[in-house]
Design a protein around this motif. Structure first.
Motif, PDB file in Angstrom:
ATOM      1  N   LYS A  72       0.831  -1.210   0.000  1.00 12.64           N
ATOM      2  CA  LYS A  72       0.000   0.000   0.000  1.00 12.64           C
ATOM      3  C   LYS A  72       0.863   1.258   0.000  1.00 12.64           C
ATOM      4  CE  LYS A  72      -4.333  -1.481   2.073  1.00 12.64           C
ATOM      5  NZ  LYS A  72      -5.234  -1.308   3.214  1.00 12.64           N
ATOM      6  N   GLN A 107      -2.702   3.135  -5.066  1.00 13.78           N
ATOM      7  CA  GLN A 107      -3.977   2.777  -5.689  1.00 13.78           C
ATOM      8  C   GLN A 107      -4.526   1.429  -5.232  1.00 13.78           C
ATOM      9  OE1 GLN A 107      -1.006   2.759  -7.296  1.00 13.78           O
ATOM     10  NE2 GLN A 107      -1.013   1.479  -9.131  1.00 13.78           N
ATOM     11  N   THR A 140      -6.189  -1.329  -2.874  1.00  8.76           N
ATOM     12  CA  THR A 140      -7.155  -1.358  -1.782  1.00  8.76           C
ATOM     13  C   THR A 140      -7.028  -2.677  -1.024  1.00  8.76           C
ATOM     14  OG1 THR A 140      -8.878  -2.404  -3.111  1.00  8.76           O
ATOM     15  CG2 THR A 140      -8.762   0.010  -3.176  1.00  8.76           C
ATOM     16  N   ASP A 141      -7.768  -2.767   0.109  1.00 10.91           N
ATOM     17  CA  ASP A 141      -7.779  -4.015   0.878  1.00 10.91           C
ATOM     18  C   ASP A 141      -8.352  -5.153   0.042  1.00 10.91           C
ATOM     19  OD1 ASP A 141      -6.597  -3.079   3.208  1.00 10.91           O
ATOM     20  OD2 ASP A 141      -8.505  -2.406   4.048  1.00 10.91           O
ATOM     21  N   GLU A 142      -9.348  -4.869  -0.790  1.00 14.66           N
ATOM     22  CA  GLU A 142      -9.933  -5.893  -1.671  1.00 14.66           C
ATOM     23  C   GLU A 142      -8.902  -6.409  -2.664  1.00 14.66           C
ATOM     24  OE1 GLU A 142     -13.489  -4.597  -3.609  1.00 14.66           O
ATOM     25  OE2 GLU A 142     -14.561  -4.294  -1.733  1.00 14.66           O
ATOM     26  N   ASP A 143      -8.087  -5.500  -3.210  1.00 16.62           N
ATOM     27  CA  ASP A 143      -7.044  -5.906  -4.164  1.00 16.62           C
ATOM     28  C   ASP A 143      -6.040  -6.841  -3.499  1.00 16.62           C
ATOM     29  OD1 ASP A 143      -8.126  -4.239  -6.128  1.00 16.62           O
ATOM     30  OD2 ASP A 143      -6.883  -2.538  -5.501  1.00 16.62           O
ATOM     31  N   LYS A 182      -4.563  -4.238 -11.658  1.00 17.39           N
ATOM     32  CA  LYS A 182      -4.484  -2.943 -10.973  1.00 17.39           C
ATOM     33  C   LYS A 182      -3.178  -2.220 -11.268  1.00 17.39           C
ATOM     34  CE  LYS A 182      -6.758  -0.456  -7.895  1.00 17.39           C
ATOM     35  NZ  LYS A 182      -8.142  -0.390  -7.551  1.00 17.39           N
TER      36      LYS A 182
END
Length: 144
Positions: free
Chosen positions: A101, A106, A108-111, A129
């Motif tokens: 991170k 760019q 996210t936690d979901e990524d 991503k």
């Protein structure tokens, strides 16, 4: 003395047709079963053998896949394959996520969601991503 050439093409055609007709008649007279029964036997045998062939091919395919993966792992362990050819996550994943991170805002936690055995999904999300190739993403993760 003159040479006279005869046209034998009609005779040849007639002989070929007669031979084919004789073969058909002989086949019908000597056939052990009627045509429908013979076609059913051929179909049954073809189905039986195609199923066996499919099973054998599937078995050999699985064996080859297992052996190939084993060889790839041996090459990776020896360091003979390129970096980033296999995902090997080590250490605390939360710390690794934090580093990623910081490096890539760019994300996210979901990524960065990772579950054991689902490394390919993580790599795929990061590829999309970050716009990087698979081997680059795998190397990036392994280097963490």
């Amino acid at each position: 003395m003159s040479y006279h050439e005869e046209d034998n093409s009609g005779k040849i055609l007639l002989a070929a047709l007669a031979g084919a007709g004789a073969g058909i008649i002989a086949g019908l007279l000597m056939a052990p079963d009627k045509g429908k029964a013979t076609r059913e036997k051929i179909g049954t045998a073809a189905t039986k053998y195609s199923g066996q062939l499919g099973e054998q091919l599937s078995k050999y395919g699985e064996d080859l896949d297992t052996k190939f993966k084993g060889y790839i792992e041996k090459l990776e362990d020896l360091g003979l394959t390129g970096a980033g050819s296999k995902l090997k996550l080590k250490g605390n994943w939360d710390e690794a996520k934090g580093k990623l991170k910081q490096q890539y805002a760019q994300l996210t936690d979901e990524d960065l969601e990772y579950a054991e055995g689902k490394g390919d999904e993580l790599v795929g999300r990061l590829q999309n991503k970050l716009g990087k190739a698979k081997h680059e993403v795998v190397k990036l993760l392994n280097d963490l």
